[in-house]
Design a protein around this motif. Structure first.
Motif, PDB file in Angstrom:
ATOM      1  N   LEU A   1       0.810  -1.216   0.000  1.00 29.67           N
ATOM      2  CA  LEU A   1       0.000   0.000   0.000  1.00 29.67           C
ATOM      3  C   LEU A   1       0.842   1.264   0.000  1.00 29.67           C
ATOM      4  O   LEU A   1       0.529   2.222  -0.711  1.00 29.67           O
ATOM      5  CB  LEU A   1      -0.960  -0.002   1.191  1.00 29.67           C
ATOM      6  N   SER A   2       1.896   1.291   0.786  1.00 31.69           N
ATOM      7  CA  SER A   2       2.712   2.509   0.819  1.00 31.69           C
ATOM      8  C   SER A   2       3.359   2.775  -0.536  1.00 31.69           C
ATOM      9  O   SER A   2       3.381   3.912  -1.000  1.00 31.69           O
ATOM     10  CB  SER A   2       3.763   2.445   1.926  1.00 31.69           C
ATOM     11  N   LYS A   3       3.858   1.753  -1.191  1.00 33.32           N
ATOM     12  CA  LYS A   3       4.471   1.943  -2.508  1.00 33.32           C
ATOM     13  C   LYS A   3       3.429   2.350  -3.549  1.00 33.32           C
ATOM     14  O   LYS A   3       3.673   3.218  -4.376  1.00 33.32           O
ATOM     15  CB  LYS A   3       5.204   0.684  -2.932  1.00 33.32           C
ATOM     16  N   LEU A   4       2.264   1.749  -3.465  1.00 30.32           N
ATOM     17  CA  LEU A   4       1.185   2.082  -4.385  1.00 30.32           C
ATOM     18  C   LEU A   4       0.752   3.543  -4.214  1.00 30.32           C
ATOM     19  O   LEU A   4       0.579   4.275  -5.189  1.00 30.32           O
ATOM     20  CB  LEU A   4      -0.005   1.144  -4.146  1.00 30.32           C
ATOM     21  N   LEU A   5       0.601   3.981  -2.984  1.00 30.19           N
ATOM     22  CA  LEU A   5       0.153   5.339  -2.719  1.00 30.19           C
ATOM     23  C   LEU A   5       1.225   6.380  -3.031  1.00 30.19           C
ATOM     24  O   LEU A   5       0.929   7.472  -3.497  1.00 30.19           O
ATOM     25  CB  LEU A   5      -0.301   5.466  -1.265  1.00 30.19           C
TER      26      LEU A   5
ATOM     27  N   PRO B   1      -0.159   2.084  16.603  1.00 30.31           N
ATOM     28  CA  PRO B   1       1.003   2.964  16.430  1.00 30.31           C
ATOM     29  C   PRO B   1       2.316   2.194  16.309  1.00 30.31           C
ATOM     30  O   PRO B   1       3.242   2.380  17.075  1.00 30.31           O
ATOM     31  CB  PRO B   1       0.960   3.841  17.693  1.00 30.31           C
ATOM     32  N   ASP B   2       2.405   1.345  15.326  1.00 30.27           N
ATOM     33  CA  ASP B   2       3.603   0.558  15.045  1.00 30.27           C
ATOM     34  C   ASP B   2       4.575   1.435  14.246  1.00 30.27           C
ATOM     35  O   ASP B   2       4.237   1.925  13.170  1.00 30.27           O
ATOM     36  CB  ASP B   2       3.192  -0.689  14.245  1.00 30.27           C
ATOM     37  N   ARG B   3       5.767   1.629  14.762  1.00 28.25           N
ATOM     38  CA  ARG B   3       6.742   2.530  14.113  1.00 28.25           C
ATOM     39  C   ARG B   3       7.028   2.153  12.667  1.00 28.25           C
ATOM     40  O   ARG B   3       7.159   3.016  11.813  1.00 28.25           O
ATOM     41  CB  ARG B   3       8.054   2.542  14.897  1.00 28.25           C
ATOM     42  N   ARG B   4       7.154   0.862  12.396  1.00 26.67           N
ATOM     43  CA  ARG B   4       7.460   0.442  11.025  1.00 26.67           C
ATOM     44  C   ARG B   4       6.331   0.834  10.078  1.00 26.67           C
ATOM     45  O   ARG B   4       6.565   1.335   8.989  1.00 26.67           O
ATOM     46  CB  ARG B   4       7.672  -1.069  10.956  1.00 26.67           C
ATOM     47  N   VAL B   5       5.112   0.655  10.508  1.00 31.53           N
ATOM     48  CA  VAL B   5       3.959   1.007   9.676  1.00 31.53           C
ATOM     49  C   VAL B   5       3.899   2.519   9.492  1.00 31.53           C
ATOM     50  O   VAL B   5       3.770   3.023   8.370  1.00 31.53           O
ATOM     51  CB  VAL B   5       2.642   0.490  10.306  1.00 31.53           C
ATOM     52  N   LEU B   6       4.007   3.259  10.575  1.00 30.84           N
ATOM     53  CA  LEU B   6       3.917   4.715  10.498  1.00 30.84           C
ATOM     54  C   LEU B   6       5.026   5.308   9.641  1.00 30.84           C
ATOM     55  O   LEU B   6       4.801   6.254   8.893  1.00 30.84           O
ATOM     56  CB  LEU B   6       3.941   5.311  11.906  1.00 30.84           C
ATOM     57  N   ARG B   7       6.199   4.745   9.731  1.00 28.37           N
ATOM     58  CA  ARG B   7       7.344   5.232   8.939  1.00 28.37           C
ATOM     59  C   ARG B   7       7.059   5.101   7.436  1.00 28.37           C
ATOM     60  O   ARG B   7       7.388   5.971   6.652  1.00 28.37           O
ATOM     61  CB  ARG B   7       8.605   4.470   9.332  1.00 28.37           C
ATOM     62  N   GLU B   8       6.406   4.015   7.040  1.00 26.57           N
ATOM     63  CA  GLU B   8       6.100   3.786   5.623  1.00 26.57           C
ATOM     64  C   GLU B   8       5.171   4.862   5.057  1.00 26.57           C
ATOM     65  O   GLU B   8       5.243   5.195   3.891  1.00 26.57           O
ATOM     66  CB  GLU B   8       5.446   2.416   5.431  1.00 26.57           C
ATOM     67  N   PHE B   9       4.277   5.380   5.901  1.00 29.60           N
ATOM     68  CA  PHE B   9       3.272   6.324   5.425  1.00 29.60           C
ATOM     69  C   PHE B   9       3.566   7.778   5.786  1.00 29.60           C
ATOM     70  O   PHE B   9       2.791   8.665   5.455  1.00 29.60           O
ATOM     71  CB  PHE B   9       1.886   5.913   5.943  1.00 29.60           C
TER      72      PHE B   9
ATOM     73  N   PRO C   1       5.539  10.064   4.512  1.00 31.31           N
ATOM     74  CA  PRO C   1       5.527  11.043   3.411  1.00 31.31           C
ATOM     75  C   PRO C   1       4.111  11.475   2.997  1.00 31.31           C
ATOM     76  O   PRO C   1       3.937  12.509   2.376  1.00 31.31           O
ATOM     77  CB  PRO C   1       6.212  10.303   2.259  1.00 31.31           C
ATOM     78  N   LEU C   2       3.112  10.705   3.354  1.00 32.59           N
ATOM     79  CA  LEU C   2       1.741  11.036   2.974  1.00 32.59           C
ATOM     80  C   LEU C   2       1.057  11.965   3.969  1.00 32.59           C
ATOM     81  O   LEU C   2      -0.085  12.342   3.783  1.00 32.59           O
ATOM     82  CB  LEU C   2       0.909   9.747   2.835  1.00 32.59           C
ATOM     83  N   GLN C   3       1.745  12.333   5.021  1.00 37.20           N
ATOM     84  CA  GLN C   3       1.209  13.187   6.071  1.00 37.20           C
ATOM     85  C   GLN C   3      -0.134  12.655   6.579  1.00 37.20           C
ATOM     86  O   GLN C   3      -1.181  13.271   6.389  1.00 37.20           O
ATOM     87  CB  GLN C   3       1.063  14.617   5.578  1.00 37.20           C
TER      88      GLN C   3
END
Length: 102
Positions: free
Chosen positions: A15-19, A36-44, A46-48
């Motif tokens: 999803l992060s790459k697609l978006l 609030p998983d850091r790895r998940v939040l880090r991926e997104f 740039p999308l604010q």
């Protein structure tokens, strides 16, 4: 999208790459939720993303309003009477134990 080994691909990565790729039509929108998983939040990052605060007064107010409407339904009246609990007490208790989870 850049090449990634199959072992690295999970829903977050996909999803992060697609978006971030911006190849989707402008009318396509996603609503994603996560702990609030850091790895998940880090991926997104740039999308604010818009961060929902589960214990915010606004969220708890929404929960309280929903519970109040449900408890006001006729089916609850006799049950509340039998349990000898007021509508307001039940709403307060359920809102508190929800811990912000809708």
């Amino acid at each position: 999208m850049e090449d990634t080994s199959e072992d690295d691909i999970d829903i977050v990565t996909l999803l992060s790459k697609l978006l971030l790729d911006e190849s989707l039509p402008s009318w396509v929108r996603f609503i994603l939720t996560s702990r609030p998983d850091r790895r998940v939040l880090r991926e997104f990052e740039p999308l604010q993303p818009y961060k929902l605060e589960e214990m915010s007064q606004q969220n708890l107010g929404d929960i309280r309003q929903y519970i109040s409407k449900r408890v006001a339904e006729p089916a609850f009246g006799s049950q509340l009477e039998a349990a000898q609990i007021s509508c307001q007490s039940l709403v307060d208790e359920l809102t508190e134990i929800s811990m912000g989870n809708f």
